[in-house]
Design an enzyme around this catalytic site. Structure first.
Site, mmCIF file in Angstrom:
data_model
loop_
_atom_site.group_PDB
_atom_site.id
_atom_site.type_symbol
_atom_site.label_atom_id
_atom_site.label_comp_id
_atom_site.label_asym_id
_atom_site.label_seq_id
_atom_site.Cartn_x
_atom_site.Cartn_y
_atom_site.Cartn_z
ATOM 1 N N TYR A 1 0.609 -1.218 0.161
ATOM 2 C CA TYR A 1 0.000 -0.141 -0.135
ATOM 3 C C TYR A 1 0.916 1.264 0.165
ATOM 4 O O TYR A 1 0.562 2.056 -0.687
ATOM 5 C CB TYR A 1 -0.671 0.042 1.344
ATOM 6 C CG TYR A 1 -1.658 1.428 1.388
ATOM 7 C CD1 TYR A 1 -2.719 1.487 0.669
ATOM 8 C CD2 TYR A 1 -1.276 2.346 2.218
ATOM 9 C CE1 TYR A 1 -3.492 2.822 0.707
ATOM 10 C CE2 TYR A 1 -2.199 3.605 2.095
ATOM 11 C CZ TYR A 1 -3.084 3.624 1.586
ATOM 12 O OH TYR A 1 -3.828 5.014 1.387
ATOM 13 N N LYS B 1 1.019 3.990 -3.026
ATOM 14 C CA LYS B 1 0.376 5.185 -2.841
ATOM 15 C C LYS B 1 1.564 6.514 -3.007
ATOM 16 O O LYS B 1 1.385 7.265 -3.786
ATOM 17 C CB LYS B 1 0.084 5.415 -1.233
ATOM 18 C CG LYS B 1 -0.366 6.771 -0.983
ATOM 19 C CD LYS B 1 -1.638 6.847 -1.378
ATOM 20 C CE LYS B 1 -2.536 8.199 -0.661
ATOM 21 N NZ LYS B 1 -3.761 8.307 -1.452
ATOM 22 N N VAL C 1 -10.388 7.416 7.154
ATOM 23 C CA VAL C 1 -12.128 6.960 6.994
ATOM 24 C C VAL C 1 -12.395 5.476 7.715
ATOM 25 O O VAL C 1 -11.492 4.412 7.456
ATOM 26 C CB VAL C 1 -12.563 6.981 5.702
ATOM 27 C CG1 VAL C 1 -14.026 6.554 5.655
ATOM 28 C CG2 VAL C 1 -12.074 8.287 5.224
ATOM 29 N N ASP D 1 -13.285 -0.809 5.664
ATOM 30 C CA ASP D 1 -12.688 -2.238 5.466
ATOM 31 C C ASP D 1 -11.090 -2.011 5.565
ATOM 32 O O ASP D 1 -10.507 -2.812 6.418
ATOM 33 C CB ASP D 1 -13.254 -3.017 4.650
ATOM 34 C CG ASP D 1 -14.727 -3.658 4.875
ATOM 35 O OD1 ASP D 1 -15.235 -3.341 5.757
ATOM 36 O OD2 ASP D 1 -15.416 -4.074 3.671
ATOM 37 N N ILE D 2 -10.794 -1.068 4.852
ATOM 38 C CA ILE D 2 -9.315 -0.969 4.430
ATOM 39 C C ILE D 2 -8.831 -0.603 6.006
ATOM 40 O O ILE D 2 -7.405 -0.967 6.050
ATOM 41 C CB ILE D 2 -8.977 -0.084 3.288
ATOM 42 C CG1 ILE D 2 -7.420 -0.196 2.905
ATOM 43 C CG2 ILE D 2 -9.210 1.258 3.935
ATOM 44 C CD1 ILE D 2 -7.119 0.359 1.719
#
Length: 124
Positions: A49, A53, A80, A83-84
């Site tokens: 990730y 990114k 936020v 799920d991630i």
């Protein structure tokens, strides 16, 4: 990116090219397959990730430089609760789209090659 060398490598946008980003990603995959991320200065927490990114942010700046008449920016929607983030996020799902929608609605001549933390312009 916790490693200073890796940050400089991806942060030196003036000298960064798509070929250089491809090389960095190729090396990352090699290190990942060799189980040698940490010894090569890459973080162990969510490494794919993080690298994707940072690479996307760098590529955004390259595209913004190449196409100055188009608003091309990055946005981090915030931490936020999805799920991630294993539902540990501090921001409700309803607030997550605020930054991306704001950027999508920029008028011609708006900022380009920038990074937004939700709706706040920050530096890369």
């Amino acid at each position: 990116m916790p490693n200073e060398e890796r940050r400089k490598e991806l942060g030196g946008i003036e000298n960064l090219t798509e070929d250089k980003i491809d090389e960095i990603l190729h090396n990352f995959l090699y290190y990942l397959k060799q189980d040698s991320l940490e010894v090569n200065g890459l973080q162990m927490m969510l490494p794919t990730y993080s690298v994707s990114k940072v690479s996307l942010n760098a590529h955004t700046q390259i595209l913004a430089r190449r196409y100055p008449k188009i608003c091309i920016n990055c946005v981090h929607p915030g931490f936020v609760n999805t799920d991630i983030t294993w539902h540990t996020g501090t921001m409700p799902v309803e607030e997550g789209p605020e930054g991306p929608v704001m950027l999508a609605l920029f008028p011609n001549g708006g900022p380009t090659g920038c990074y937004f933390d939700s709706t706040v312009l920050t530096k890369f």
